[in-house]
Design a protein around this motif. Structure first.
Motif, PDB file in Angstrom:
ATOM      1  N   CYS A 191       0.833  -1.207   0.000  1.00 11.24           N
ATOM      2  CA  CYS A 191       0.000   0.000   0.000  1.00 11.24           C
ATOM      3  C   CYS A 191       0.866   1.254   0.000  1.00 11.24           C
ATOM      4  N   MET A 192       1.999   1.182   0.699  1.00 13.75           N
ATOM      5  CA  MET A 192       2.892   2.344   0.753  1.00 13.75           C
ATOM      6  C   MET A 192       3.541   2.594  -0.605  1.00 13.75           C
ATOM      7  N   GLY A 193       3.917   1.523  -1.292  1.00 14.67           N
ATOM      8  CA  GLY A 193       4.501   1.673  -2.612  1.00 14.67           C
ATOM      9  C   GLY A 193       3.541   2.268  -3.619  1.00 14.67           C
ATOM     10  N   MET A 194       2.247   2.068  -3.403  1.00 16.34           N
ATOM     11  CA  MET A 194       1.250   2.622  -4.311  1.00 16.34           C
ATOM     12  C   MET A 194       1.268   4.147  -4.310  1.00 16.34           C
ATOM     13  N   VAL A 195       1.690   4.742  -3.216  1.00 17.46           N
ATOM     14  CA  VAL A 195       1.785   6.204  -3.160  1.00 17.46           C
ATOM     15  C   VAL A 195       2.720   6.713  -4.248  1.00 17.46           C
ATOM     16  N   ASN A 196       3.881   6.071  -4.372  1.00 18.59           N
ATOM     17  CA  ASN A 196       4.826   6.459  -5.420  1.00 18.59           C
ATOM     18  C   ASN A 196       4.252   6.232  -6.803  1.00 18.59           C
ATOM     19  N   ILE A 197       3.643   5.079  -7.019  1.00 22.62           N
ATOM     20  CA  ILE A 197       3.140   4.713  -8.341  1.00 22.62           C
ATOM     21  C   ILE A 197       2.086   5.702  -8.827  1.00 22.62           C
TER      22      ILE A 197
END
Length: 357
Positions: free
Chosen positions: A117-123
Motif C-alpha cells: 500500500c505504501m509503494g502505491m503512493v509512489n506509483i
C-alpha cells in the motif's frame, strides 16, 4: 550565497513527502516486520536475508539522490533527513501494527503485504512530480525542461537564475572530468582526488551499519526476554525504542541546516561508542549474544569517528561544486579549478549552452 536559497513550495513539499513515504516508510517497515515476525515464523537467516535485499534496495539510494537534487542548499539537509524520518516512522508503524494488530502465524501475510500500500503512493503520485532539474540539465542536456522543473519546484515568481548558473558551471566541469567514468574507474581511483570522498563514503556507511544498530534491532526481542520481560512488556519496550528513534530523527530534521552536518555525525558516533561499552558490560547482553560481541562494533565505530573528525568537511549551505573543491589538494589543482570556473562562466555567458538538444 543567499541567491541560492529557497523556500518550501507546494511541489517541493509534495515531491519530498511522496518519495519519502513511498521509498522511506517501506524500508523501515520491512526491517521492523522482520523484528516482529521472525520470532514467530522464521530463523535468524531471514534477518541476514532482509538486510542486503530489502533495506538496501535501489529505492534507498535513488531517494537520497532525488531529494538532494531538488532541494535548495539552505533546505538540503532537512529534506534529506526527512526521508530518514519516514524510514523511522515505518519502523515504528511495523512494531505497533505487528505487536497489536497481526501478531501470529495466521495473520502474518497481512502484516507483510501492507508494505504494498505504501509503494502505491509512489506509483500514483510520483509521475506528476517534477523530474530532478540537475539530472535533466547536467546529464540529459535538456536545458529548457530543467528550467521548467526548477521553476516549478521553486515557485512561479522565484528567481532561479543563480541556480541555473551553478548547474551550468557543474555541467561543463562534468563534461571535462566525468565523461566515460564507470564503477571500475572509481574503484581503481582513476582520479586521485576521488580517494578522500570515496573513503568517507565507505567509512561513514560502514560505521553506521556496523555500529551495532542492526544487532540491537534484530535481537531486541531476545535481549528483552533474557531480561525477564513478558510479551506485553517486550512490545511496549520495542515500540518505545522505535518512538525514540523517530523523535531523535525529527530533531535532526530541525537542526541539520542550523547546526551543520559534522556535529550531527560526530556527536552521535561518540554517544554510540559510550553506549556500546555499556552494552558490553551488560550481563544480559553478554549471555544472549556471547561475551564481548559489541566490542567489534565499537572498533568499527571508533574508526568511523576518527576518520569523520579528521577528514569530513562541513557541507552546510555549500553547492556541490564548493563541496568537491574541499578535496582539491595542491595549489596548482586549486588554481586550475578556479580558472576552470572562470572559463565556464565566460563560456556560458556567451550563450553556448542554451541550444536545446
Amino acid at each position: 550565497m543567499e541567491e541560492l536559497h529557497g523556500k518550501v513550495t507546494f511541489w517541493l513539499a509534495l515531491s519530498t513527502i511522496v518519495i519519502s513515504i513511498g521509498a522511506g516508510v517501506p524500508l523501515g517497515y520491512n526491517a521492523g516486520v522482520m523484528t516482529v515476525a521472525a520470532p514467530v515464523l522464521f530463523t535468524d537467516a531471514v534477518h541476514l536475508f532482509d538486510v542486503p535485499l530489502v533495506r538496501h534496495g535501489i529505492s534507498h539510494g535513488i531517494r537520497s539522490v532525488y531529494l538532494a537534487e531538488i532541494s535548495p542548499i539552505n533546505l538540503r539537509g532537512a529534506i534529506g533527513v526527512f526521508g530518514t524520518l519516514m524510514h523511522t516512522c515505518g519502523l515504528l508503524l511495523s512494531h505497533v501494527v505487528g505487536f497489536w494488530g497481526f501478531y501470529g502465524q495466521e495473520s502474518w501475510p497481512i502484516l507483510l503485504s501492507l508494505v504494498g500500500c505504501m509503494g502505491m503512493v509512489n506509483i500514483i503520485v510520483l509521475p506528476f512530480c517534477p523530474e530532478s532539474p540537475r539530472w535533466l540539465y547536467i546529464k540529459q542536456k535538456r536545458y529548457r525542461d530543467a528550467e521548467k522543473a526548477l521553476q516549478q519546484l521553486r515557485g512561479k515568481t522565484a528567481d532561479i537564475s543563480a541556480e541555473i548558473e551553478e548547474m551550468k558551471i557543474e555541467a561543463l566541469q562534468d563534461e571535462d572530468t566525468g565523461r566515460g567514468v564507470g564503477i571500475i574507474d572509481i574503484i581503481r581511483l582513476k582520479n586521485p582526488e576521488w580517494k578522500t570522498p570515496l573513503m568517507l563514503c565507505v567509512v561513514i556507511t560502514v560505521g553506521f551499519y556496523l555500529s551495532g544498530f542492526g544487532a540491537l534491532l534484530f535481537y531486541t526481542t531476545e535481549i528483552l526476554k533474557s531480561a525477564g520481560l513478558d510479551q506485553t512488556e517486550i512490545a511496549l519496550a520495542t515500540v518505545g525504542y522505535s518512538f525514540i528513534n523517530v523523535v531523535s530523527t525529527f530533531v535532526g530534521v530541525l537542526s541539520v541546516d542550523r547546526v551543520g552536518r559534522r556535529p550531527l555525525l560526530i556527536c552521535p558516533f561518540i554517544t554510540g561508542l559510550v553506549l556500546l561499552l555499556g552494552m558490553t558490560v551488560s550481563i544480559n547482553t553478554q549471555e544472549e549474544l556471547g561475551g564481548y560481541t559489541f566490542l567489534v562494533y565499537f572498533a568499527c565505530l571508533s574508526m568511523a569517528t576518527i576518520v569523520v573528525f579528521r577528514y569530513l568537511p562541513e557541507t552546510k549551505n555549500k553547492t556541490f561544486g564548493e563541496i568537491s573543491a574541499n578535496f582539491v589538494k595542491s595549489p596548482e589543482q586549486k588554481m586550475k579549478q578556479s580558472e576552470g570556473v572562470l572559463e565556464t562562466e565566460t563560456y556560458f555567458n556567451n550563450g553556448a549552452v542554451f541550444e536545446e538538444t
